[in-house]
Design an enzyme around this catalytic site. Sequence first.
Site, short mmCIF file in Angstrom:
data_model
loop_
_atom_site.label_atom_id
_atom_site.label_comp_id
_atom_site.label_asym_id
_atom_site.label_seq_id
_atom_site.Cartn_x
_atom_site.Cartn_y
_atom_site.Cartn_z
N ASP A 136 14.50 -3.22 32.04
CA ASP A 136 14.16 -2.02 32.81
C ASP A 136 13.33 -1.11 31.89
O ASP A 136 13.86 -0.56 30.92
CB ASP A 136 15.47 -1.34 33.25
CG ASP A 136 15.24 -0.14 34.13
OD1 ASP A 136 14.13 0.44 34.07
OD2 ASP A 136 16.17 0.24 34.86
N HIS A 137 12.08 -0.97 32.23
CA HIS A 137 11.17 -0.25 31.33
C HIS A 137 11.46 1.26 31.29
O HIS A 137 10.94 1.97 30.43
CB HIS A 137 9.72 -0.51 31.76
CG HIS A 137 8.73 -0.44 30.62
ND1 HIS A 137 9.06 0.01 29.36
CD2 HIS A 137 7.40 -0.75 30.56
CE1 HIS A 137 8.00 -0.02 28.59
NE2 HIS A 137 6.98 -0.49 29.30
N ARG A 138 12.29 1.73 32.20
CA ARG A 138 12.67 3.15 32.13
C ARG A 138 13.61 3.38 30.95
O ARG A 138 13.72 4.49 30.44
CB ARG A 138 13.40 3.59 33.42
CG ARG A 138 12.53 3.58 34.65
CD ARG A 138 13.36 3.80 35.89
NE ARG A 138 14.37 2.76 36.06
CZ ARG A 138 15.25 2.74 37.07
NH1 ARG A 138 15.24 3.70 37.97
NH2 ARG A 138 16.14 1.76 37.17
N ILE A 153 14.13 0.75 28.34
CA ILE A 153 13.77 -0.02 27.13
C ILE A 153 12.25 -0.04 26.97
O ILE A 153 11.52 -0.38 27.91
CB ILE A 153 14.33 -1.45 27.24
CG1 ILE A 153 15.86 -1.38 27.17
CG2 ILE A 153 13.79 -2.36 26.15
CD1 ILE A 153 16.56 -2.57 27.71
#
Length: 437
Positions: free
Chosen positions: A409-411, A413
């Site tokens: 989850d780019h939010r 990591i």
Amino acid sequence: MSEMVQVKVPDIGDFDEVEIIEVLVAVGDQVAEEDSLITVESDKATMEIPSSHSGTVKEVKVNVGDKIAEGGLVVILESSGAAAAASSETAKEEAPAAEPAPTPAVEVAPKPAPAPSPVPQVEHKPSPTANINPVSFKNAHASPAVRKFARELGVDLSKVSGTGRSSRIVKEDVQSFVKQVMTSGGSSGGAALGVEPMPDIDFSQWGEVETQPLSKINKLTGKFLHRNWVTIPHVTQFDEADITSLEAFRKQSNKDYEKEGVKFTLLSFMMKAVAAGLKKYPRFNSSLDASGENLVMKNYFNIGIAVDTPDGLVVPVVRDVDKKSIVDISIELREISIKAREKKLKPSDMQGGCMSISSLGGIGGTSFTPIVNAPEVAILGVSKADMKPVWNGSEFEPKLMCPLSLSYDHRVIDGADGARFAAYMCHLLADARRLLL
Ligand code: CAO
């Protein structure tokens, strides 16, 4: 004049006995004719059992978890008006004239009751939003009251994940969905995407077709996967682990433990590696809270394992992987895979995971992009290891390389940490001794 009416389960088709998963009324409730009283579930469908009369609920004769069949008593109503007048005739036929009870309980024959539909009925009121897909809304697993509530708010129930029994959508789920959409500026779900619903296509116009219902597991995982796919900004980091020496160690360990009946697969080592990765990179062991503004950091190390079953995908969780030996993990992995395939997993067996692993290594493929199993923030995909020539600086060496696909989850990591975590997995797997440290 009021009188007592026994409301029973009408003809429910082919089912001998069905389980009650929801009791929708309580003593004192006013119900109208055809209002749903209970929800029952069979292997094939969920049905709501409607009331044959209007009146006040005097006694509820069933509980959640009970099994009930056609003719089973659901509630006793104090009925009045036209419906009661009609049913009192039935009473006269059935009640022995010589023994009038003080408040006669009228036996209502099951047949005249409105037949339940396998899929709860949708009231065709105009919706406040055009985004509701009528077909999927109709199929959503929710009571009429929750449907009404969702319709009033313009929520497409097919986009809401249920937290009730058997993943039934309850009022609180609709409220959380609305809250989530509102707090994320309208970008958090299919309902807010403003895309056209899928058209209802008659495929038989092009040739012979057969309709097969999705399994319960298919439907459930489908909803979660859809939500996760739409709401989580995914990135997948690919890497390759040199497992040449690990594989030799695994094979030797299999020989060593043959008598004990323990079988090691690569997955047990992967689980240990992921637990170590979570310790080294704690952000991977977190979840966003409901507000989306805080990270909940976990200090336990439970790993979910995607297991392929004939009915669909399930993800049981192995707890405290950091504290267990690879022998213990291998034994537990075998047990949960068997339990999963025999449909014996309990909901609690599938909860509390920190990060999941989806291994397709036993099947094939070079890489894939697994979907994060929210509220987790990362998932490790494992593909089939293959012998490859690897340049060691002076020559090519044959190495067993295992492809890893780390979705996150780019939010939560950043890309750099995604690459670091994947590289750390490769580092650990390159030498099994590192997993023991
Ligand atoms: N590369 C090469 N071989 C591999 C391998 C890999 N990465 N992973 C497993 N294998 C081998 C095993 O070692 C075993 O071979 P041996 O019998 O010679 O030892 C064989 O493949 C079969 O392994 P397995 O699949 O039975 O066991 P596992 O521990 O690797 O996996 C389980 C267990 C339950 C995860 C698996 O059976 C399964 O269901 N996988 C599918 C998961 C899935 O559907 N994921 C997709 C989810 S969608 O995102």
